[in-house]
Scaffold this motif. Sequence first.
Motif, PDB file in Angstrom:
ATOM      1  N   LYS A 179       1.058  -1.190   0.038  1.00 51.07           N
ATOM      2  CA  LYS A 179      -0.321   0.156   0.324  1.00 51.07           C
ATOM      3  C   LYS A 179       0.499   1.325   0.012  1.00 51.07           C
ATOM      4  O   LYS A 179       0.913   2.476  -0.669  1.00 51.07           O
ATOM      5  CB  LYS A 179      -1.151  -0.044   0.624  1.00 51.07           C
ATOM      6  N   ILE A 220      -0.148   4.630  -2.281  1.00 55.90           N
ATOM      7  CA  ILE A 220      -1.081   5.306  -1.540  1.00 55.90           C
ATOM      8  C   ILE A 220      -1.248   6.736  -1.997  1.00 55.90           C
ATOM      9  O   ILE A 220      -2.130   7.765  -1.442  1.00 55.90           O
ATOM     10  CB  ILE A 220      -2.105   4.982  -0.054  1.00 55.90           C
ATOM     11  N   GLU A 221       0.150   7.357  -1.949  1.00 56.28           N
ATOM     12  CA  GLU A 221       0.518   8.312  -1.638  1.00 56.28           C
ATOM     13  C   GLU A 221      -0.518   9.159  -3.460  1.00 56.28           C
ATOM     14  O   GLU A 221      -0.433  10.258  -3.040  1.00 56.28           O
ATOM     15  CB  GLU A 221       2.368   9.081  -1.796  1.00 56.28           C
ATOM     16  N   ASP A 241      -4.325   8.836  -3.776  1.00 55.42           N
ATOM     17  CA  ASP A 241      -4.979  10.098  -3.128  1.00 55.42           C
ATOM     18  C   ASP A 241      -4.362  11.809  -3.993  1.00 55.42           C
ATOM     19  O   ASP A 241      -5.634  12.129  -3.756  1.00 55.42           O
ATOM     20  CB  ASP A 241      -3.754   9.884  -1.724  1.00 55.42           C
ATOM     21  N   LYS A 242      -3.380  11.813  -4.107  1.00 53.16           N
ATOM     22  CA  LYS A 242      -3.155  13.058  -5.020  1.00 53.16           C
ATOM     23  C   LYS A 242      -4.278  12.539  -5.596  1.00 53.16           C
ATOM     24  O   LYS A 242      -4.706  13.775  -6.262  1.00 53.16           O
ATOM     25  CB  LYS A 242      -1.647  13.289  -5.496  1.00 53.16           C
ATOM     26  N   LEU A 283      -6.937  11.874  -6.453  1.00 52.11           N
ATOM     27  CA  LEU A 283      -8.549  11.621  -5.844  1.00 52.11           C
ATOM     28  C   LEU A 283      -8.408  13.146  -5.428  1.00 52.11           C
ATOM     29  O   LEU A 283      -9.916  13.340  -5.944  1.00 52.11           O
ATOM     30  CB  LEU A 283      -9.131  10.661  -4.699  1.00 52.11           C
ATOM     31  N   LYS A 284      -7.676  13.894  -4.360  1.00 62.87           N
ATOM     32  CA  LYS A 284      -7.745  14.818  -4.195  1.00 62.87           C
ATOM     33  C   LYS A 284      -8.032  16.161  -5.199  1.00 62.87           C
ATOM     34  O   LYS A 284      -9.169  16.837  -5.963  1.00 62.87           O
ATOM     35  CB  LYS A 284      -6.335  15.444  -3.307  1.00 62.87           C
ATOM     36  N   LYS A 303     -11.957  15.645  -6.683  1.00 62.85           N
ATOM     37  CA  LYS A 303     -12.404  16.393  -5.518  1.00 62.85           C
ATOM     38  C   LYS A 303     -12.676  17.989  -5.742  1.00 62.85           C
ATOM     39  O   LYS A 303     -13.948  18.229  -6.183  1.00 62.85           O
ATOM     40  CB  LYS A 303     -12.391  15.751  -4.457  1.00 62.85           C
ATOM     41  N   MET A 346     -15.402  13.239   0.141  1.00 60.51           N
ATOM     42  CA  MET A 346     -14.020  12.566  -0.382  1.00 60.51           C
ATOM     43  C   MET A 346     -15.262  11.149  -0.772  1.00 60.51           C
ATOM     44  O   MET A 346     -14.111  10.377  -1.307  1.00 60.51           O
ATOM     45  CB  MET A 346     -12.825  12.239   0.490  1.00 60.51           C
ATOM     46  N   LYS A 353     -13.933   8.703  -3.815  1.00 62.75           N
ATOM     47  CA  LYS A 353     -12.753   6.892  -4.145  1.00 62.75           C
ATOM     48  C   LYS A 353     -14.574   6.422  -4.104  1.00 62.75           C
ATOM     49  O   LYS A 353     -14.107   5.499  -5.017  1.00 62.75           O
ATOM     50  CB  LYS A 353     -13.390   6.624  -2.931  1.00 62.75           C
ATOM     51  N   GLY A 367     -12.623   5.740  -7.031  1.00 61.13           N
ATOM     52  CA  GLY A 367     -11.514   5.328  -6.218  1.00 61.13           C
ATOM     53  C   GLY A 367     -10.765   3.375  -7.304  1.00 61.13           C
ATOM     54  O   GLY A 367      -9.690   3.281  -7.366  1.00 61.13           O
TER      55      GLY A 367
END
Length: 440
Positions: free
Chosen positions: A21, A25-26, A29-30, A32-33, A36, A51, A55, A59
């Motif tokens: 992970k 994951i970094e 997450d970036k 998905l941000k 958003k 969020m 996701k 996601g």
Amino acid sequence: MNITRENIDELNAIVKVDIAKDDYIEKVDKILKDYKKNANIPGFRKGHVPMGMVKKQYGQAVLVDEVNKLLQEALNKYLTEEKLDVLGNPLPKEKENFNWDQDNYSFEFELGLTPQFELNLKTKKPITLYKIVAGEEMIQNQITNIQKQYGKLISKEVAEEGDVVVGTIVNEEENIDNLGTISLDQLKGKKNINKFVGAKKGDLITLKTKGLFEDDHQLEKVLNVEHERIHDLDVEVTLTVTEINHQESAELNQELFDKLFPNSEVKNVEDLKEKIKEDAAKQFQQQGDQQLLNDVTEALIENNKFDLPKEFLQKWIRTVGEKPLTEEEAKEEFIKSEQGLRFQLIEGKLISENKLEVKFEDLKEFTTARIKEQMAQFGQTDPAEKELDDIAARVLSNQDEIKRLSEQLMNEKLLGFYKENISLKEKEVTYEDFVKEIYK
């Protein structure tokens, strides 16, 4: 991330890539941000979508995409760092019940490894290096053609064998309407020739196109139709005679020799024959060299035996085309391409071990020489250096041309290497005998 390799045998291996992970994951997450911030979902203001909803909607797609990118980069880096020489591409092993709803992933890839072998350049027997020359008959035919080409036409009232007849040739259904020139000595069969013998201006002659000439391509010029129609064209045409000429051959004298070879030492018929023979040998050399390349290729494949990862390659062949192949189709395709692959490996090893590289300066010099040859054909025998450099620069700005010329230059380097390092025996043959021997 962890990458391990298990060697199944000398030609096959399995590479296992474990992705945790923390490896992805970094980035996920970036992305998905960013989604958003820019998402437009009914009921929410831009940038205020929860969020959890982002996701849920995006996601898994983002996760799959980022893991696959990471996987490909890691695998390529591993193959490079480990200096693994592989055939084809790594093939992912199918995993039953694979689940993206987890944090850590494990992937396996099959590798086909390049076989290791010692290069053997010793052939069982010397390979023939053909020196192709023009025989007496070919030289005499060339002289006859020259005499006709530089001769003159004498107008006649009645056609005889060997004359040249001009006429309007017509077939309305095939949309043929052309003023054509027919040399009677190019016609096939006495029956066709006799249709013209005794003909006068204004006479109408009916001809069948099929089997009219010794060479079907002559029909293309006479009828002025597309090449692809010629071989199957079987119709009747009418020819209305408009002109009859007798072709008087040019005399073999100094005036003709000077027209043919300005500033040369051709002073008589024997000199002319020698010059024709010399020019023909230059033209035939390319065919002799190509045959040498073909024969050396066969000999090197025969002399250098090694195993290939056949099952892997057949599996890989199934996946690389526009549409997947069946096992049987892939097996057939492998059989067709196996010899080519074997020589590709042999040639690659030969080039590497003997440093037969194509440098840019070599390529530029090679290209310039080709340009000079082409310009000389059009009478430009002393082009300026700047003009040559400019043309070469334009040619070498095209990647397709660079690839084509590089292959030609490498072939020349290989040819030179073979002539110095392979056991050869020179054999002088006429062109006719060469064709019989090679295509028997």
